[in-house]
Design a protein around this motif. Structure first.
Motif, mmCIF file in Angstrom:
data_model
loop_
_atom_site.group_PDB
_atom_site.id
_atom_site.type_symbol
_atom_site.label_atom_id
_atom_site.label_comp_id
_atom_site.label_asym_id
_atom_site.label_seq_id
_atom_site.Cartn_x
_atom_site.Cartn_y
_atom_site.Cartn_z
ATOM 1 N N LEU A 256 0.923 -1.191 -0.008
ATOM 2 C CA LEU A 256 -0.371 0.032 0.249
ATOM 3 C C LEU A 256 1.087 1.735 0.421
ATOM 4 C CD1 LEU A 256 -3.273 0.295 0.183
ATOM 5 C CD2 LEU A 256 -3.042 0.942 2.276
ATOM 6 N N ARG A 257 1.980 1.549 0.806
ATOM 7 C CA ARG A 257 2.462 2.778 0.619
ATOM 8 C C ARG A 257 3.883 2.779 -0.905
ATOM 9 N NH1 ARG A 257 5.722 0.935 5.571
ATOM 10 N NH2 ARG A 257 4.284 2.557 7.395
ATOM 11 N N ARG A 258 3.795 1.197 -1.335
ATOM 12 C CA ARG A 258 4.769 1.585 -2.543
ATOM 13 C C ARG A 258 2.989 2.686 -3.549
ATOM 14 N NH1 ARG A 258 8.062 -3.413 -4.080
ATOM 15 N NH2 ARG A 258 9.474 -2.825 -1.903
ATOM 16 N N VAL A 259 1.962 1.791 -3.686
ATOM 17 C CA VAL A 259 0.672 1.758 -4.286
ATOM 18 C C VAL A 259 0.516 4.022 -4.448
ATOM 19 C CG1 VAL A 259 -1.962 2.201 -5.082
ATOM 20 C CG2 VAL A 259 -0.017 -0.125 -4.203
ATOM 21 N N GLU A 260 0.565 4.445 -2.625
ATOM 22 C CA GLU A 260 -0.046 5.689 -2.548
ATOM 23 C C GLU A 260 2.021 6.338 -3.149
ATOM 24 O OE1 GLU A 260 -0.561 8.638 0.858
ATOM 25 O OE2 GLU A 260 0.658 6.329 1.211
ATOM 26 N N TYR A 261 2.661 6.108 -2.998
ATOM 27 C CA TYR A 261 3.913 6.886 -3.096
ATOM 28 C C TYR A 261 4.261 7.102 -4.971
ATOM 29 C CZ TYR A 261 9.663 7.654 -4.229
ATOM 30 O OH TYR A 261 10.360 8.025 -5.166
ATOM 31 N N ILE A 262 3.882 5.755 -6.080
ATOM 32 C CA ILE A 262 3.588 5.772 -6.874
ATOM 33 C C ILE A 262 2.501 7.298 -7.595
ATOM 34 C CG2 ILE A 262 2.871 4.357 -9.336
ATOM 35 C CD1 ILE A 262 4.239 2.633 -7.804
ATOM 36 N N LEU A 263 0.787 6.954 -7.217
ATOM 37 C CA LEU A 263 0.346 7.394 -7.333
ATOM 38 C C LEU A 263 0.432 9.002 -7.104
ATOM 39 C CD1 LEU A 263 -2.687 5.159 -6.485
ATOM 40 C CD2 LEU A 263 -2.726 5.953 -8.758
ATOM 41 N N VAL A 264 0.961 9.499 -6.219
ATOM 42 C CA VAL A 264 1.335 10.993 -5.500
ATOM 43 C C VAL A 264 2.783 11.556 -6.727
ATOM 44 C CG1 VAL A 264 2.604 11.702 -3.642
ATOM 45 C CG2 VAL A 264 0.668 10.439 -3.447
ATOM 46 N N ASN A 265 3.119 10.391 -6.931
ATOM 47 C CA ASN A 265 4.631 11.128 -7.509
ATOM 48 C C ASN A 265 3.382 10.902 -9.467
ATOM 49 O OD1 ASN A 265 6.892 12.345 -5.813
ATOM 50 N ND2 ASN A 265 5.925 10.388 -4.953
ATOM 51 N N THR A 266 2.951 10.780 -9.582
ATOM 52 C CA THR A 266 2.822 10.450 -11.146
ATOM 53 C C THR A 266 2.156 11.521 -11.626
ATOM 54 O OG1 THR A 266 2.640 8.580 -11.031
ATOM 55 C CG2 THR A 266 1.046 9.081 -12.686
ATOM 56 N N THR A 267 2.298 12.264 -12.560
ATOM 57 C CA THR A 267 1.047 12.876 -13.462
ATOM 58 C C THR A 267 0.761 12.162 -15.034
ATOM 59 O OG1 THR A 267 3.288 14.635 -13.176
ATOM 60 C CG2 THR A 267 1.627 15.188 -15.101
ATOM 61 N N VAL A 268 -0.829 12.833 -14.943
ATOM 62 C CA VAL A 268 -1.534 11.775 -16.078
ATOM 63 C C VAL A 268 -1.849 13.211 -17.118
ATOM 64 C CG1 VAL A 268 -3.558 11.162 -16.099
ATOM 65 C CG2 VAL A 268 -3.167 10.854 -14.262
ATOM 66 N N ASP A 269 -0.994 12.467 -17.798
ATOM 67 C CA ASP A 269 -1.319 13.305 -19.395
ATOM 68 C C ASP A 269 -2.323 13.109 -20.153
ATOM 69 O OD1 ASP A 269 -0.584 14.965 -21.308
ATOM 70 O OD2 ASP A 269 1.812 13.851 -21.483
ATOM 71 N N ASN A 270 -3.195 14.104 -20.564
ATOM 72 C CA ASN A 270 -4.928 13.410 -20.791
ATOM 73 C C ASN A 270 -3.901 14.134 -22.559
ATOM 74 O OD1 ASN A 270 -6.237 12.540 -18.839
ATOM 75 N ND2 ASN A 270 -5.999 15.003 -18.232
ATOM 76 N N LEU A 271 -2.908 14.724 -22.593
ATOM 77 C CA LEU A 271 -2.267 15.683 -23.631
ATOM 78 C C LEU A 271 -1.422 14.300 -24.788
ATOM 79 C CD1 LEU A 271 -2.306 19.189 -23.461
ATOM 80 C CD2 LEU A 271 -4.520 18.396 -24.135
ATOM 81 N N ALA A 272 -1.380 13.345 -24.373
ATOM 82 C CA ALA A 272 -0.198 12.490 -24.777
ATOM 83 C C ALA A 272 -0.637 12.060 -26.527
ATOM 84 C CB ALA A 272 0.114 11.412 -24.101
ATOM 85 N N SER A 273 -0.152 12.135 -27.682
ATOM 86 C CA SER A 273 0.129 12.017 -28.424
ATOM 87 C C SER A 273 0.275 10.966 -29.707
ATOM 88 C CB SER A 273 -0.419 13.356 -29.607
ATOM 89 O OG SER A 273 0.717 13.808 -29.671
ATOM 90 N N ALA A 274 0.571 10.835 -29.949
ATOM 91 C CA ALA A 274 1.301 9.825 -31.418
ATOM 92 C C ALA A 274 1.896 10.489 -32.492
ATOM 93 C CB ALA A 274 0.321 8.175 -32.156
ATOM 94 N N ARG A 275 3.158 10.448 -32.436
ATOM 95 C CA ARG A 275 4.391 11.097 -33.872
ATOM 96 C C ARG A 275 4.146 10.148 -34.412
ATOM 97 N NH1 ARG A 275 8.484 14.605 -30.574
ATOM 98 N NH2 ARG A 275 6.778 15.833 -29.881
ATOM 99 N N PHE A 276 4.505 10.043 -35.677
ATOM 100 C CA PHE A 276 4.532 9.868 -37.284
ATOM 101 C C PHE A 276 5.829 10.045 -37.744
ATOM 102 C CE2 PHE A 276 0.021 9.276 -35.889
ATOM 103 C CZ PHE A 276 -0.864 7.683 -36.580
ATOM 104 N N GLY A 277 6.267 8.809 -38.919
ATOM 105 C CA GLY A 277 7.376 9.307 -39.873
ATOM 106 C C GLY A 277 8.179 8.888 -38.733
ATOM 107 N N TRP A 278 9.585 8.637 -39.405
ATOM 108 C CA TRP A 278 11.166 8.647 -38.750
ATOM 109 C C TRP A 278 11.760 8.752 -38.344
ATOM 110 C CZ3 TRP A 278 12.800 3.607 -38.234
ATOM 111 C CH2 TRP A 278 14.632 4.063 -38.022
#
Length: 315
Positions: A256-278
């Motif tokens: 539970l301590r680890r779960v809390e640590y990860i969630l507290v220190n996680t940024t949720v990125d709603n704007l992540a997108s795919a890049r195409f091309g080489w």
């Protein structure tokens, strides 16, 4: 300074996150008849969008843009075997933009835990760069599906690996790169949220902590599409360069301590997108997993060095 993570939350991973958050984990049995913590569900419990993503994108190869445009639905009679064919809720199988990414799991296949590596070692995804210009599958993935990008991503190491060229005239070992990152996919984030919401159920959390002990020396490497030849060495370098913890959580309280640590220190990125091309990678220092100084290549053996700032994990 605590280690930070970024969770991908574009529409595809938001869907997978919702599924793993609301599909209950429970005690079941693995394919070798050992007790295991895994997702329990019925066909009608899963949303239509999940079946469309699994059938038409993961299995059928339809691009995400085309899938959004056509809005096809899966017939009821075809739903029964779809979850097993896409390895249930594993984002690496469900999202072709992640098709060659690597991570450790308790069991490579099946409806088991998806955030095992994150909970045991505190490491993000090991992401394939698909950067061999002569390799057909790399060019295909870039052109048809792209590669997920988030501005919050941190690359701890670029690990060079070996693979066989698929071209008949160049059938020899070639080099490619994998990024050891702080990225979390939607399947793992939803699983962490479910564990946190069930934090009062200490018996259940104890079962999860017990199941994670398998990760110490018997973890499976989840690699589904043309994995590198020196797969074990690549995984060891990934763990060595960024692991927060050296062993799985010993108890429900430590978990539970680890779960809390990860969630507290996680940024949720709603704007992540795919890049195409080489894109040719920029020159920079690399961790070489195929040279004379690399670790033994026989496979993951559970050994790693502590990586940087270790998070508190005492009972």
């Amino acid at each position: 300074m605590p280690k930070t993570f970024v969770a991908i939350n574009d529409p595809v991973h938001a869907l997978i996150r919702s599924v793993t958050r609301h599909t209950p984990l429970g005690l079941g049995y693995s394919t070798d008849h050992h007790p295991a913590v895994q997702y329990t569900f019925r066909e009608r419990d899963l949303p239509e969008a999940y079946y469309s993503l699994a059938a038409f994108h993961a299995l059928g190869g339809l691009s995400l843009r085309s899938l959004r445009r056509v809005r096809w639905r899966v017939r009821e009679c075809d739903k029964a075997d779809i979850p097993a064919r896409v390895n249930y809720f594993d984002a690496v199988k469900l999202d072709r933009r992640c098709a060659r990414d690597l991570r450790l799991k308790i069991r490579r296949n099946g409806p088991g835990l998806l955030a095992g590596e994150l909970l045991c070692f505190g490491t993000g995804m090991l992401r394939a760069r698909n950067d061999d210009p002569a390799e057909q599958i790399h060019r295909y993935l870039w052109s048809q599906y792209g590669r997920l990008h988030t501005r919050h991503e941190i690359v701890y190491a670029r690990i060079r690996a070996l693979h066989w060229s698929s071209l008949p005239l160049l059938y020899k070992t070639q080099k490619e790169s994998f990024d050891s990152t702080n990225v979390i996919y939607g399947d793992a984030l939803g699983e962490l949220e479910q564990l946190w919401e069930r934090r009062a159920d200490t018996v259940f959390l104890g079962l999860v902590a017990e199941a994670l002990q398998r990760m110490r020396r018997q973890a499976d490497i989840a690699a589904y599409l043309q994995p590198p030849l020196n797969l074990g060495a690549v995984i060891r370098l990934h763990l060595r360069c960024q692991a927060l913890w050296k062993t799985p959580p010993a108890s429900a309280r430590a978990l539970l301590r680890r779960v809390e640590y990860i969630l507290v220190n996680t940024t949720v990125d709603n704007l992540a997108s795919a890049r195409f091309g080489w894109r040719q990678p920029r020159p920079e220092p690399k961790a070489w997993a195929g040279g004379s100084w690399s670790a033994d290549q026989s496979g993951y053996d559970g050994w790693l060095q502590p990586g940087g700032n270790e998070a508190p994990d005492s009972d």
